[in-house]
Each structure stands twice: as C-alpha cells, then as structure tokens.
Motif scaffolding. Structure first.
Motif, short mmCIF file in Angstrom:
data_model
loop_
_atom_site.label_atom_id
_atom_site.label_comp_id
_atom_site.label_asym_id
_atom_site.label_seq_id
_atom_site.Cartn_x
_atom_site.Cartn_y
_atom_site.Cartn_z
N ASP A 178 -11.69 -7.38 36.58
CA ASP A 178 -13.18 -7.74 36.35
C ASP A 178 -13.54 -7.38 34.96
O ASP A 178 -14.36 -8.11 34.32
CB ASP A 178 -13.99 -6.99 37.29
N HIS A 179 -12.98 -6.16 34.46
CA HIS A 179 -13.47 -5.75 33.01
C HIS A 179 -12.93 -6.99 32.09
O HIS A 179 -13.37 -7.25 31.23
CB HIS A 179 -13.12 -4.28 32.90
N ASN A 182 -14.46 -10.17 31.81
CA ASN A 182 -15.86 -9.83 31.55
C ASN A 182 -16.92 -10.12 32.59
O ASN A 182 -18.18 -10.47 32.76
CB ASN A 182 -16.39 -10.48 30.26
N ASN A 183 -16.27 -10.15 33.83
CA ASN A 183 -17.32 -10.06 35.05
C ASN A 183 -18.18 -9.11 35.25
O ASN A 183 -19.29 -9.50 35.80
CB ASN A 183 -16.32 -10.16 36.47
N THR A 184 -17.95 -7.84 34.94
CA THR A 184 -18.82 -6.79 34.81
C THR A 184 -19.72 -6.99 33.44
O THR A 184 -20.85 -6.16 33.73
CB THR A 184 -18.17 -5.50 34.25
N GLY A 185 -19.42 -7.90 32.64
CA GLY A 185 -20.60 -7.78 31.25
C GLY A 185 -20.33 -6.87 30.47
O GLY A 185 -21.12 -6.51 29.57
N GLU A 186 -19.32 -6.05 30.59
CA GLU A 186 -19.19 -4.52 29.79
C GLU A 186 -18.14 -4.62 28.95
O GLU A 186 -18.21 -3.90 27.75
CB GLU A 186 -18.94 -3.52 30.79
N HIS A 187 -16.98 -5.51 28.86
CA HIS A 187 -16.04 -5.64 28.08
C HIS A 187 -15.57 -7.00 27.44
O HIS A 187 -14.60 -7.59 27.52
CB HIS A 187 -14.94 -5.03 28.44
N PRO A 188 -16.51 -7.56 26.58
CA PRO A 188 -16.14 -8.81 26.06
C PRO A 188 -15.13 -8.87 25.03
O PRO A 188 -14.51 -9.82 24.73
CB PRO A 188 -17.55 -9.33 25.71
N ARG A 225 -13.81 -12.70 41.27
CA ARG A 225 -14.01 -14.14 41.04
C ARG A 225 -12.77 -15.05 41.31
O ARG A 225 -11.61 -14.60 40.83
CB ARG A 225 -14.44 -14.53 39.68
#
Length: 475
Positions: A178-179, A182-188, A225
């Motif tokens: 997820d990271h 970038n499903n979490t929005g924290e590590h693009p 996802r």
C-alpha cells in the motif's frame, strides 16, 4: 447479447458435469476468434517473428547476492540440449539500489558478465525486475525484491505462511504494498525511485546486443487495491511512467508488462489499460502474463478433480489473455509457467498441454525455473529430468514473416507463415533429431535449406514469389 464467460461460471458448470458422471469431462472449445494470436509479434532486427523458448534464471537469484546459480557451461548446455533461444533473467531492486539514489554498478557488472554468456550462444535476454511478497524486509524469512529502505510496514506483524503465497495477505506485507503504490498517500517517492532505478538499468544495457528487453515488475500485487481498482488507475500509469523513462535512454529494446497476478494467472480477465510507446515507428511493448492455474502451482497434481479445475483455467487463459493482448495492441509472451514437481501425478500431461497451448497461440514462453531440483530441467546431481525432455521441443526460433501454424505431433513439426514486408533472412527452426527430413509447400527449386548439426538449427529460405509457406520437419 451473449453471456460473459467467467471463472466462476465455467468452474460451476464443469464441476456439475463431473459430479454427474464421476469423470473429468472434456471442456468446450473456446470460440475460434478467442484462439487467434495477438495482432503483432515480437521481432528481431531483421523483422523476423521471434518465438522465445527458454527458462527463468533463476529462483536462486532471489537470495542476498541477487545472482543465479549458473556458470557459462550451464548456459551452453541449455542452448544445446533444450534449444533455448532466450532467458528471463531475474534481477533485484534491493541489489541495484541498496541506498536511495545510490546504484551498485558492480552488481550490474556481474549481471552483464552473465548476459555475455547468453550472447555467446545467440540467446535473447529479458531482464526481469523480480519481487515476491514485496521484499525481504516486509516479512522476515520471506520475500525478495524491494530494498529495506523502501519497505514501510508501520510495525505491523507478519508470520511466513505455508503455502508461501498466503504470506501476501499478512498485515505487514499488505501495508508495504500500500505504501509502495501510494494507496496510503504517504510515500509517492517510492514509485519515483523505482522508475529512476529502471532508467539506470536500461541505460546500462541499452546497447548490449543480447538484451532484448525489460520485464518491468514481476506479478504485481496491489495491496488493498485489487482488480479494476488497481490495474487501471494505479498499475497502468505506473507502467507508463517507466516506459517513458526507459525511452529517454533506450529507444529500441522491448518493454514487457504484466497484468496483476491474482486472477489473470488463473485465466481471469485483466483491466490493464492501454500504454503508449514514445519511440518512433512501431511500438515495442509486450503483454507478458503468467500461467499458474490453481491446483498445480504450489505442489499439486493434475489428475482427477484437480484436472477438471485446471482444464477450466486453461480454457479461460486461452480466451482472456490473447483477447487482452489484442485490446492492448501488443504481442504476447508467457513469462512464467511450470513449477510442478516431476513426480507429481499428471506433471507430464500438464506440461505437454501448456506447451501445446503456446504453440496453438503462436507465442513463446519462459519455464519456471532453471534451478536444479524436482521441478527443474535437471535434478540435484545435474541429470536431466522429465522436463528436460518435454521442454526440448522442436519449434521455429525466428520466422521470416507472420506465423500461421506451429504444430508438433511428437514426431514431426509443421510451421506455416505468411510473408510480411520488412522481414528478411531465413526462418530458423530448432529440431533435436539428427539429419531431419524437410519438405515444403513451395514449388521445387524455389526454396532451400541448410542444416547446422552442431546447433540443431535448420535455416529455410522460402520462395520469394509466394506469400504463404508451410514447412514440415521429420526425423
């Protein structure tokens, strides 16, 4: 409006038939249009269609060194005894980029040395950026691929599971994916670093004549996802970014993209979106699904009730994967298949049937894997296994046009093709027997052939005045 075939409906109807008769029923044939080959083919620098036969090299490359078990003599034996003209060669992000932005070019030098062994045998190399269960830092004792610095689990737990694929749904592994996506929005930055890493690799190998292309990401898994929520909005633009980055440094090599593993590996449809190749001229993008039907992919058998289930997945894969390739406008290649122990019931039958499926579709394949052992072409002592005999299958290595038929009946091989503008040179056929008998539908005196006894390669120059050709080769 015709009903849509799904995995569930096919399995349900097949199971009902099996229960009623007590036997494994024959599955209905796929519609004729579903068995058509993809609209385009992988071609070499002479415009000939390449049918890629080879091994994945290797599971042993998943270890700390990122390098496989092979030496030069193993590559020679593979080319001579199996007739391989290609290899899907595993490389690791963790070895290429041990720290953010710092690339280990000594590791890539080691890879290049091994690539040279394949070049000496005239084999094509597809560099595969491999991962399973994200990376070794996601779950101690499992996984390969991503470096520790790119692994964020938020201290969630993970316990390696049996069978190993169940480890994918451990909390820490899900969070690591997820990271990354970038499903979490924290590590693009993770996808950005991965893309830059691929650009570095492509720049290193762009001019190596043995390197045919790059397999961008092994068996994508979307974390929380999945399916249409992953392949379209996340995986497709991720691939497009890497394609664009590679094309900045390599305009010619082929780029291989895989659908997500869950579902398409068993024959389910994929929602991967269309990609654009910015290179001038024809695009060089390849759709590269895997085939691991449930029931045989983790040490199962191919008999009785399991055979019934797997036959349904054969039908679905043969329908849905070529359809996806046509929709995407890409040639197709079977990047992984196999993995069944030689002593498992039905191993020879399963192997023979997927080989026949690939021939019917006019596509190449890479068997999993070259590692010695029960599922490899050699055992622990280096002796050939059942798979060595089956994989040493006669086939056209390069076709001077568009293939229309590849059929092998256990004795003779028939290869048909249609002439295509821009294709030059002979059609090359690998045939394991000595001094084969060759016939052609071309008029006598208009075609010729040459036999290379050392490499077991037959070169056929077809009648330049004909548009269709069929050659049959017998022992």
């Amino acid at each position: 409006m015709r009903a849509r075939i799904t995995l569930t409906t096919v399995l349900t109807s097949a199971l009902a038939a099996g229960a009623a008769t007590g036997a494994v029923p024959a599955l209905p044939a796929a519609p004729a249009h579903a068995e058509q080959a993809p609209p385009r083919t992988i071609v070499d620098d002479r415009g000939r269609t390449l049918i890629l036969h080879g091994l994945n090299t290797a599971s042993s490359a998943k270890g700390p060194s990122g390098l496989p078990w092979i030496d030069r003599t193993d590559v020679v034996r593979e080319a001579r005894e199996l007739g391989s003209n290609s290899v899907r060669y595993l490389i690791q992000w963790k070895n290429i980029e041990p720290e953010p932005g710092r690339y280990d070019d000594e590791y890539l030098d080691d890879v290049a040395e091994r690539v040279s062994w394949y070049r000496e045998q005239g084999m094509h190399v597809i560099l595969d950026m491999h991962q399973d269960i994200y990376g070794p830092a996601a779950c101690e004792g499992s996984g390969n691929g991503a470096p520790a610095w790119a692994t964020y689990t938020d201290d969630l737990p993970c316990t390696p599971q049996t069978p190993w694929v169940l480890t994918y749904v451990q909390p820490a592994v899900i969070r690591a994916y997820d990271h990354f996506w970038n499903n979490t929005g924290e590590h693009p930055e993770l996808k950005q670093r991965y893309t830059a890493m691929w650009r570095h690799v492509a720049e290193r190998f762009a001019d190596d004549p043995a390197v045919l292309g790059y397999d961008l990401y092994n068996e994508p898994f979307g974390g929380t996802r999945q399916f249409g929520f992953f392949e379209g909005p996340i995986l497709t633009p991720f691939y497009q970014g890497i394609v664009d980055a590679i094309r900045e440094v390599d305009r010619d090599n082929w780029i291989f993209v895989e659908p997500q593993a869950l579902g398409p590996n068993e024959g389910a449809e994929t929602s991967l979106g269309t990609l654009r190749d910015p290179r001038p001229g024809e695009p060089r993008l390849v759709f590269a699904p895997h085939f691991y039907p449930g029931g045989v992919d983790i040490g199962g058998s191919y008999d009785g009730f399991t055979e019934l289930l797997v036959k349904a997945q054969f039908l679905l894969w043969k329908r849905n994967m070529p359809a996806a390739a046509r929709r995407l406008g890409m040639p197709m290649w079977l990047g992984e298949v196999g993995g069944m122990p030689a002593d498992a019931p039905g191993a020879a039958k399963f192997t023979g049937e997927w080989l026949e499926m690939a021939d019917d579709l006019g596509i190449g394949w890479a068997y999993w894997s070259s590692d010695p052992g029960g599922a490899g072409p050699t055992d622990g002592d280096g002796n050939p296994t059942l798979f060595a005999e089956l994989l040493a299958r006669p086939y056209p290595r390069a076709v001077a046009g568009t293939p229309t038929e590849i059929s092998y009946d256990g004795t003779s091989l028939t290869v048909g093709w249609r002439a295509r503008s821009g294709a030059s040179g002979p059609t090359e056929i690998w045939f394991p027997a000595d001094s084969p008998v060759v016939t052609s539908t071309d008029p006598e005196g208009t075609w010729k052939y040459r036999w290379d006894a050392q490499r077991h390669v037959l070169s056929v120059w077809a009648d330049p005045g004909s548009t269709t050709h069929t050659v049959t080769v017998k022992p």
